[in-house]
Design a protein around this motif. Structure first.
Motif, mmCIF file in Angstrom:
data_model
loop_
_atom_site.group_PDB
_atom_site.id
_atom_site.type_symbol
_atom_site.label_atom_id
_atom_site.label_comp_id
_atom_site.label_asym_id
_atom_site.label_seq_id
_atom_site.Cartn_x
_atom_site.Cartn_y
_atom_site.Cartn_z
ATOM 1 N N ARG A 61 -12.126 -58.857 -6.980
ATOM 2 C CA ARG A 61 -11.353 -60.176 -7.843
ATOM 3 C C ARG A 61 -10.043 -60.382 -7.500
ATOM 4 O O ARG A 61 -9.144 -59.244 -7.009
ATOM 5 C CB ARG A 61 -11.764 -59.821 -9.007
ATOM 6 C CG ARG A 61 -13.252 -60.021 -9.752
ATOM 7 C CD ARG A 61 -13.422 -59.353 -11.050
ATOM 8 N NE ARG A 61 -14.887 -59.371 -11.161
ATOM 9 C CZ ARG A 61 -15.565 -58.739 -12.397
ATOM 10 N NH1 ARG A 61 -14.805 -58.169 -13.252
ATOM 11 N NH2 ARG A 61 -16.678 -58.535 -12.421
ATOM 12 N N ALA A 62 -9.453 -61.283 -7.627
ATOM 13 C CA ALA A 62 -7.810 -61.598 -7.457
ATOM 14 C C ALA A 62 -6.938 -60.360 -8.121
ATOM 15 O O ALA A 62 -6.082 -59.798 -7.681
ATOM 16 C CB ALA A 62 -7.563 -62.789 -7.865
ATOM 17 N N ALA A 63 -7.369 -60.132 -9.465
ATOM 18 C CA ALA A 63 -6.607 -59.178 -10.173
ATOM 19 C C ALA A 63 -6.672 -57.734 -9.363
ATOM 20 O O ALA A 63 -5.662 -57.022 -9.343
ATOM 21 C CB ALA A 63 -6.867 -58.893 -11.655
ATOM 22 N N GLN A 64 -8.046 -57.340 -8.976
ATOM 23 C CA GLN A 64 -8.126 -56.107 -8.216
ATOM 24 C C GLN A 64 -7.310 -56.172 -7.044
ATOM 25 O O GLN A 64 -6.887 -55.084 -6.688
ATOM 26 C CB GLN A 64 -9.741 -55.851 -8.258
ATOM 27 C CG GLN A 64 -10.380 -55.666 -9.495
ATOM 28 C CD GLN A 64 -11.944 -55.706 -9.186
ATOM 29 O OE1 GLN A 64 -12.507 -56.520 -8.304
ATOM 30 N NE2 GLN A 64 -12.540 -54.672 -9.988
ATOM 31 N N ALA A 68 -5.194 -53.345 -5.285
ATOM 32 C CA ALA A 68 -6.056 -52.448 -3.901
ATOM 33 C C ALA A 68 -5.000 -53.016 -2.581
ATOM 34 O O ALA A 68 -5.114 -51.934 -1.619
ATOM 35 C CB ALA A 68 -7.390 -52.813 -3.776
ATOM 36 N N ILE A 69 -4.730 -54.230 -2.533
ATOM 37 C CA ILE A 69 -4.086 -54.509 -1.220
ATOM 38 C C ILE A 69 -2.558 -54.113 -1.196
ATOM 39 O O ILE A 69 -1.722 -54.713 -1.943
ATOM 40 C CB ILE A 69 -4.428 -56.131 -0.969
ATOM 41 C CG1 ILE A 69 -5.749 -56.362 -0.892
ATOM 42 C CG2 ILE A 69 -3.728 -56.469 0.357
ATOM 43 C CD1 ILE A 69 -5.757 -57.827 -0.667
ATOM 44 N N VAL A 91 0.029 -39.654 -1.926
ATOM 45 C CA VAL A 91 -0.480 -39.779 -3.135
ATOM 46 C C VAL A 91 -1.634 -40.676 -3.422
ATOM 47 O O VAL A 91 -1.900 -41.585 -2.561
ATOM 48 C CB VAL A 91 0.586 -40.350 -4.301
ATOM 49 C CG1 VAL A 91 1.890 -39.322 -4.452
ATOM 50 C CG2 VAL A 91 1.085 -41.694 -3.890
ATOM 51 N N TYR A 92 -2.368 -40.743 -4.516
ATOM 52 C CA TYR A 92 -3.439 -41.570 -4.718
ATOM 53 C C TYR A 92 -2.914 -43.043 -4.603
ATOM 54 O O TYR A 92 -1.614 -43.171 -5.525
ATOM 55 C CB TYR A 92 -4.205 -41.360 -5.951
ATOM 56 C CG TYR A 92 -5.228 -40.032 -5.894
ATOM 57 C CD1 TYR A 92 -4.888 -39.017 -6.423
ATOM 58 C CD2 TYR A 92 -6.093 -40.140 -4.846
ATOM 59 C CE1 TYR A 92 -5.727 -38.067 -6.477
ATOM 60 C CE2 TYR A 92 -7.199 -39.367 -4.929
ATOM 61 C CZ TYR A 92 -6.926 -37.885 -5.532
ATOM 62 O OH TYR A 92 -7.746 -37.043 -5.604
ATOM 63 N N GLU A 93 -3.228 -43.935 -3.734
ATOM 64 C CA GLU A 93 -2.762 -45.351 -3.888
ATOM 65 C C GLU A 93 -3.929 -46.228 -4.036
ATOM 66 O O GLU A 93 -5.242 -45.864 -3.500
ATOM 67 C CB GLU A 93 -2.039 -45.650 -2.561
ATOM 68 C CG GLU A 93 -1.332 -46.625 -2.425
ATOM 69 C CD GLU A 93 -0.504 -46.871 -1.195
ATOM 70 O OE1 GLU A 93 0.307 -47.922 -1.263
ATOM 71 O OE2 GLU A 93 -0.847 -46.132 -0.372
ATOM 72 N N GLY A 94 -3.802 -47.353 -4.560
ATOM 73 C CA GLY A 94 -4.741 -48.441 -4.440
ATOM 74 C C GLY A 94 -5.595 -48.581 -5.930
ATOM 75 O O GLY A 94 -4.946 -48.075 -7.033
ATOM 76 N N ALA A 143 -4.946 -53.017 3.599
ATOM 77 C CA ALA A 143 -3.969 -53.598 4.220
ATOM 78 C C ALA A 143 -4.528 -54.607 5.294
ATOM 79 O O ALA A 143 -5.489 -54.218 6.140
ATOM 80 C CB ALA A 143 -3.071 -52.638 5.069
ATOM 81 N N GLY A 144 -3.803 -55.778 5.463
ATOM 82 C CA GLY A 144 -4.176 -56.652 6.424
ATOM 83 C C GLY A 144 -5.038 -57.876 5.832
ATOM 84 O O GLY A 144 -5.285 -57.971 4.490
#
Length: 218
Positions: A61-64, A68-69, A91-94, A143-144
């Motif tokens: 979803r847009a908020a997610q 994430a991106i 580190v953990y990311e996203g 990414a992308g």
């Protein structure tokens, strides 16, 4: 088993763990090649080849997606735990797994299964059960673009698995892609890898550990 040279050590800075990713590296360049006499040219990846990876980004979803991106732009190379990445701090990311819906979790597991499923059935079953057990603590980073022909990078990172799929610039194979050296990342040149954080999948130096820990060698 002795540790092999060149092992990768990725440190999770938020936990202080030493993560030794090892295991399986995969390379796709290109997806399919058509032979025309003595020449070869790239026709692109097989239909649906990258579907399990793209679907994760597209189903958010847009908020997610905002979480994430990491970047809507795709660099020529995004891989973190590939060659020459010893002692990388990551580190953990996203987006964390506990923020996903049931359907999205299934898509996320599909990325890991695309790699783990290459093992024998019993081994794959055990690996996927372990990954599922830690799904709430699994992070997905993107990414992308998320369109069918977009170059992308996706990383799945948990206490028990590390997966990267990275569309990269064509490099020295640019001619085979009908591209130029300066062209950006493409789905026709993809590197991917699966690792096991904290799993010591390059093997332990058992003899050295014996000398360091056994009282009669002190």
């Amino acid at each position: 088993m002795l540790a092999l040279p060149g092992q990768v050590r990725v440190v999770q800075a938020d936990r202080g763990d030493v993560v030794r990713p090892g295991g399986q590296a995969q390379l796709a360049q290109p997806g399919r090649v058509d032979h025309c006499g003595r020449a070869a040219h790239v026709t692109g990846p097989a239909p649906g080849e990258y579907g399990p990876y793209r679907r994760v980004g597209r189903r958010l979803r847009a908020a997610q997606q905002k979480v994430a991106i990491a970047s809507s732009a795709k660099s020529n190379e995004s891989m973190k735990a590939g060659a020459f990445s010893d002692n990388t701090v990551q580190v953990y990311e996203g987006l964390r797994g506990n923020k996903l819906t049931a359907a999205q979790k299934k898509k996320l597991l599909g990325i890991v299964e695309a790699f783990a499923g290459r093992a024998k059935a019993d081994a794959a079953k055990v690996r996927m059960a372990e990954v599922s057990k830690h799904l709430a603590d699994t992070y997905v980073t993107w990414a992308g673009g998320i369109e069918d022909d977009s170059a992308f990078y996706v990383r799945v990172h948990s206490p028990v698995v590390w997966v990267e799929v990275d569309c990269q610039a064509p490099g020295p194979l640019a001619g085979a892609y009908g591209a130029s050296q300066g062209d950006g990342a493409t789905q026709k040149h993809v590197h991917s890898i699966i690792r096991t954080p904290n799993g010591n999948d390059y093997g332990k130096e058992l003899l050295r550990q014996h000398y360091l820990t056994s009282p009669h060698h002190q």
